[in-house]
Design an enzyme around this catalytic site. Structure first.
Site, short mmCIF file in Angstrom:
data_model
loop_
_atom_site.label_atom_id
_atom_site.label_comp_id
_atom_site.label_asym_id
_atom_site.label_seq_id
_atom_site.Cartn_x
_atom_site.Cartn_y
_atom_site.Cartn_z
N GLY A 57 0.82 -1.21 0.00
CA GLY A 57 0.00 0.00 0.00
C GLY A 57 0.85 1.25 0.00
O GLY A 57 1.97 1.29 -0.54
N SER A 58 0.34 2.29 0.65
CA SER A 58 0.99 3.60 0.56
C SER A 58 2.31 3.71 1.29
O SER A 58 3.01 4.72 1.14
CB SER A 58 0.02 4.68 1.06
N THR A 59 2.69 2.70 2.08
CA THR A 59 4.04 2.75 2.66
C THR A 59 5.08 2.77 1.55
O THR A 59 6.18 3.29 1.73
CB THR A 59 4.30 1.55 3.59
N PHE A 60 4.73 2.19 0.39
CA PHE A 60 5.69 2.13 -0.72
C PHE A 60 5.89 3.49 -1.38
O PHE A 60 6.86 3.67 -2.13
CB PHE A 60 5.22 1.11 -1.76
N LYS A 61 5.02 4.45 -1.08
CA LYS A 61 5.19 5.79 -1.65
C LYS A 61 6.52 6.41 -1.21
O LYS A 61 7.08 7.26 -1.91
CB LYS A 61 4.04 6.69 -1.23
#
Length: 486
Positions: A218-222
């Site tokens: 999810g958005s942790t990969f941003k």
């Protein structure tokens, strides 16, 4: 001395040296290999007479041997097992089965490893009963307890790590299981317990912190996508991205939306820093397509994606695919969806690398092997995996992650009086499936003592209503507080 006697003496000396060398090779260099051979029944039966060493975390012996009144002489016992089971594993001499530290450090615990040679020799000379060596873990019982309590009733995992060393401070996967039920010297009872665990829909045997069925990050990969963009030199934190409320994926009829259903703040454009702070999907999907998959993959691999790690428990590699077949798939990676998968270990390593000035350390969870006489037979030291980003970029990413907690989408991780750097994630799993909830971060931001990753599966019991900020971030907060209060 006659010529014949001298020749005979030389031959005897040569034979003695050859015998000494041969036995030394067998006893030292080949000891581990010979002990591992399934045909070596003598080693197996000898092991029954040996009091196996303890597995120790802090001041707690979480796995010990106690006398048993049967053929196997010693019974393994596990303290607070559901909290530690995915680390200790279990040992069952009846079924000759083992898992976890009991398996991967089995020779050390049994005292048959090469590092225990002189300890074995001393026991033989002095007539002491055979004893295995103790395995001293890096895990902190107080931090482990905080993580376990925070995950109560949830399916998920926590991985906490020291950024500058790679030492693992906590590794919890829930639900756990009682390793004592798999170590009992009753094969029928053990098999019944094991079959029950296999049939359990919650899959308690999976160590979700480092393996199991991996989730999209999810958005942790941003954070990784932002790092790739900033490292390219074509962008800075103030670079503006288009800010529509939705984005149709290239060569696709599917559309991406932000979590709020609208634009990412006000205005026709949004900066990379604000898009990260507000955790907006649309601008990061657009940014990923602009960058292309190669720079993102390279940055992900610098943090450890697509690599195998042994702590010494084997971790399933987190995956950024070698080939993405369309720009639509690249866009999905921009906010941690599509074909991406990750373990909490890997996501914690991303935060730890940033916290450590851009240097990613190899994770490990065994500090020392200690003999019965308290001598250190083997010690393990920090080692570098590699440089993910330079120190200046790490500092910039840190400030962006701090803003995410102070005034952004990760407010659930705030700690009074402490600057926390963090990033949430709420990953979709398709259709009506519950979301997977994430948080990763580190504290204190200016002098990091801990980096942590939390994953909560099945939407934390809230289906698609829960979020990384409301469920995962408060868990991470409790774990970070446990470290900072030591």
């Amino acid at each position: 001395m006659t010529k014949e006697l001298r020749r005979l003496s030389i031959i005897v000396l040569f034979m003695f040296l050859a015998l000494f060398a041969s036995t030394s090779v067998i006893q030292v260099l080949q000891a581990n290999t010979l002990a591992d051979m399934p045909q070596n029944r003598r080693t197996l039966f000898d092991s029954y007479e040996t009091q196996r060493g303890a597995i120790v975390a802090g001041d707690s012996e979480i796995a010990t041997s106690v006398p048993s009144e049967d053929l196997y002489a010693w019974q393994r016992e596990y303290l607070d097992s559901p909290m530690w089971s995915h680390i200790t594993g279990y040992l069952n001499p009846v079924l000759q089965s083992a898992d976890g530290i009991e398996r991967v450090m089995g020779q050390e615990l049994a005292g048959t490893a090469g590092s225990a040679f002189f300890s074995r020799l001393d026991q033989i000379v002095t007539g002491q009963p055979p004893r295995g060596s103790n395995v001293m873990l890096s895990l902190d019982p107080a931090v482990q307890q905080a993580a376990y309590d925070a995950l109560a009733g949830l399916t998920g995992a926590v991985l906490a790590i020291e950024p500058d060393t790679g030492r693992i401070l906590a590794m919890v996967s829930t639900p756990g299981y009682d390793a004592n039920s798999l170590a009992q010297h009753d094969s029928e009872g053990t098999n019944t317990a094991y079959d029950g665990l296999l049939a359990d829909a919650s899959q308690p045997l999976q160590n979700r912190a480092i393996a199991g069925d991996l989730n999209p990050p999810g958005s942790t990969f941003k954070v990784v996508v932002a790092a790739a963009a900033l490292a390219s030199g074509d962008y800075d934190e103030d670079s503006e991205l288009p800010n529509p409320s939705s984005y149709r994926l290239p060569q696709s009829s599917n559309t991406v939306h932000n979590a709020n259903g609208g634009t990412c703040g006000g205005g026709d454009t949004v900066s990379i820093a604000d898009a990260l702070r507000l955790s907006c999907n649309v601008p990061f999907a657009e940014l990923a397509v602009e960058l292309g998959d190669e720079p993102i993959r390279e940055m992900a691999e610098r943090f450890g994606f697509n690599h195998e790690f042994s702590t010494p428990l084997a971790a399933t590699p987190s995956s950024y695919p070698d080939v993405l077949d369309s720009d639509a798939q690249v866009a999905l990676t921009g906010f941690g969806q599509g074909q991406l998968t990750a373990t909490p270990l890997q996501i914690a390593m991303v935060s730890a690398g940033i916290a450590n000035g851009g240097t990613v350390m190899n994770p490990y969870m065994v500090d020392e092997i200690v003999g019965v006489d308290l001598s250190v037979q083997q010690s393990f030291s920090p080692s570098e995996f590699g440089q993910a980003v330079d120190a200046d970029l790490a500092e910039l990413l840190t400030s962006m992650m701090v803003a995410n907690v102070q005034d952004g989408a990760a407010s659930g991780a705030r700690i009074d009086g402490v600057d926390v750097a963090g990033k949430t994630g709420t990953a979709e799993n398709g259709g009506d499936e519950p979301y997977t909830l994430w948080f990763t971060g580190f504290a204190p931001a200016d002098d990091p003592e801990i980096a942590v990753a939390v994953v909560v599966e099945d939407g934390g019991g809230q289906g698609q209503s829960g979020s990384g900020n409301t469920i995962a971030a408060p868990i991470a907060k409790k774990v970070m507080e446990a470290v900072l209060s030591r």
